[in-house]
Design an enzyme around this catalytic site. Structure first.
Site, PDB file in Angstrom:
ATOM      1  N   HIS A  20      35.744  17.660 113.367  1.00 53.97           N
ATOM      2  CA  HIS A  20      34.944  18.638 114.117  1.00 53.97           C
ATOM      3  C   HIS A  20      34.273  19.627 113.148  1.00 53.97           C
ATOM      4  O   HIS A  20      33.130  20.014 113.336  1.00 53.97           O
ATOM      5  CB  HIS A  20      35.831  19.411 115.110  1.00 53.97           C
ATOM      6  N   ASP A 119      32.267  24.374 119.858  1.00 56.88           N
ATOM      7  CA  ASP A 119      32.811  23.012 119.846  1.00 56.88           C
ATOM      8  C   ASP A 119      33.102  22.546 121.276  1.00 56.88           C
ATOM      9  O   ASP A 119      33.523  23.327 122.135  1.00 56.88           O
ATOM     10  CB  ASP A 119      34.107  22.991 119.034  1.00 56.88           C
TER      11      ASP A 119
END
Ligand code: UDP
Length: 463
Positions: A20, A119
């Protein structure tokens, strides 16, 4: 009156894990190069050493980027449904539960923010906060557009494990065996909660950024953007493949032992073997994989991982692999246990193929460098990624190997050796990888679709 626009100020909030964080860092530097003022909100502490080192490298290389730490609350995850075996999923949950701390932090930033990019794993808790602040919120989805369709639909599916295929309007049905196994469990778990809640809430964001591009996922992007999956979906904006960065590379004088070893190998002769930043394979599978690599007769560079989190990885390489296998590997293979800069490996002329766990970053980095793939998905989105790579012709996937990590299904060395020989002997994959590489670079080059979508987005933040 002056009509000149002000540079926008955008905050970015990544989540846990290198899979990520890496695309976030690439996006941050790209935005910086377009004169966007950036504040990065970093959840503290990080799970792994590699995350904290990557962040330090980012802030030392880009001093103009502001860092604000989000000090995570010491939350015990006691209930069975809120605790996972995977420390990275547990961290998603802790960040989500600490999200209320964001509100004062976001309001205090100066000049005021034009947008927040969050995110995907944090959408459900962050979107209500940005709504209350009337701050535009963009979700960065760090996997493929096809996976996004599953993420967005999950909360609407009734009992996916009861059917052979998961049907999502406009998409080819997805076989049940490709769905991440935790999503098929009867009991609740962090992954199910995060898919259901974040997939639903994401639809209320201002836009969804995806690290993909038209020429490999044009159809999926079209279906998502034409309201076929959902009527009211925010724009899905393909901004990839986000190019690896120069600052991720070491200086020639600092070349590590594996890179120095690669320097001595013939062009396109080495199979690079890596299962990403957070996939540990079983001792038995390590033994069989090592045996298979030796028997394949190919040169190889293998990054072995014994623990999900690098901080816990204390065993010596020789104890992990065994003296006998170490001896058999001498001459043809280089094995390492520590973090190896994958960008440097994939761009090295000696690397000819990549045996990958099919993390989205890994497969898109292989495309970026025109390196064909031997696809061995281990968990999560990786079978969906493997399918896409196989369809576009850049890799070979032996479906009978199943998910990695299944103790009942260790793939034996002879099978691995045969597959490595078959894959590396097929010149078609390399030809195709070169074409796909070309398209990938065009997407983010002058006039490319992804470059233009990103420029439009920045424009919208300026106005
Ligand atoms: N990576 C690396 N060195 C390693 C392991 C991983 O540089 O030894 C990088 C890799 O290049 C990629 C990221 O870490 O950018 C891993 O992301 P991916 O989506 O491939 O898989 P994950 O680790 O999330 O399963």
């Amino acid at each position: 009156m002056s009509t000149s626009k002000l540079n926008p100020h955008v905050a970015l909030l990544p989540s846990a894990g290198m899979g990520h964080l890496t695309p976030f860092i690439r996006l941050i530097t790209l935005l910086t190069s377009h004169n966007v003022k950036i504040t990065v909100i970093t959840p503290h502490p990080t799970v792994s050493i590699s995350e904290s080192e990557s962040l330090s490298q980012l802030f030392s290389s880009f001093p103009q980027v502001t860092r604000k730490q989000l000090h995570l609350l010491p939350l015990p995850l006691d209930e069975p449904s809120s605790k996972s075996q995977d420390p990275f999923y547990n961290r998603f949950e802790v960040i989500r539960r600490s999200s209320h701390l964001l509100s004062p932090l976001l309001s205090s930033l100066s000049p005021p923010l034009s947008a927040l990019v969050t995110d995907m794993s944090l959408a459900s808790t962050v979107v209500p906060i940005t709504d209350a602040l009337q701050l535009p919120n963009y979700i960065f989805f760090t996997s493929s557009a096809k996976m996004l369709s599953l993420f967005l639909s999950f909360h609407t599916l009734d009992d996916p494990k009861a059917k052979d295929f998961v049907e999502i309007s406009g998409f080819e049905p997805i076989p049940r065996s490709w769905i991440p196994p935790p999503l098929l469990e009867d009991t609740n778990n962090i992954m199910k909660t995060y898919f259901a809640e974040c997939g639903k809430k994401m639809k209320e964001s201002n836009g969804i950024l995806v690290n993909t591009y038209e020429s490999i996922e044009g159809e999926s992007l079209k279906v998502l953007n034409e309201g076929i999956v959902f009527n009211h979906l925010p724009p899905v904006i393909a901004i990839g493949p986000l190019p690896p960065l120069k600052f991720e590379r070491s200086q020639p004088l600092e070349r590590s032992q594996p890179l120095a070893w690669l320097d001595d190998q013939p062009a396109e002769s080495v199979l690079y073997v890596s299962f990403g930043s957070r996939t540990a394979i079983s001792r038995e599978q390590i033994k069989e994989l090592g045996d298979g690599l030796v028997k394949s007769g190919k040169r190889f560079l293998w990054v072995v991982k014994d623990k999900k989190v690098d901080r816990d990885d204390e065993m010596e390489l020789v104890d992990l692999i065994g003296q006998e296998l170490m001896e058999r590997m001498k001459g043809r293979g280089m094995v390492v246990k520590n973090w190896l800069n994958q960008e440097e490996v994939l761009r090295h002329p000696a690397v000819g193929w990549f045996l990958s766990h099919c993390g989205w970053n890994s497969v898109t980095e292989a495309i970026w460098h025109g390196v064909p793939l031997l696809l061995w998905p281990q968990h999560g989105d990786q079978k969906i990624n493997a399918d896409l790579m196989e369809r576009i012709g850049v890799g070979m996937w032996v479906k009978s190997w199943g998910w990695g990590g299944n103790p009942m299904a260790v793939v034996n060395g002879d099978g691995i050796a045969d597959t490595v020989r078959e894959m590396t002997g097929n010149g078609f994959f390399r030809l195709r990888a070169a074409q796909v590489q070309d398209d990938a670079r065009k997407a983010v080059g002058e006039g490319g679709n992804s470059k233009e979508r990103l420029a439009d987005l920045i424009d919208s933040w300026e106005s």
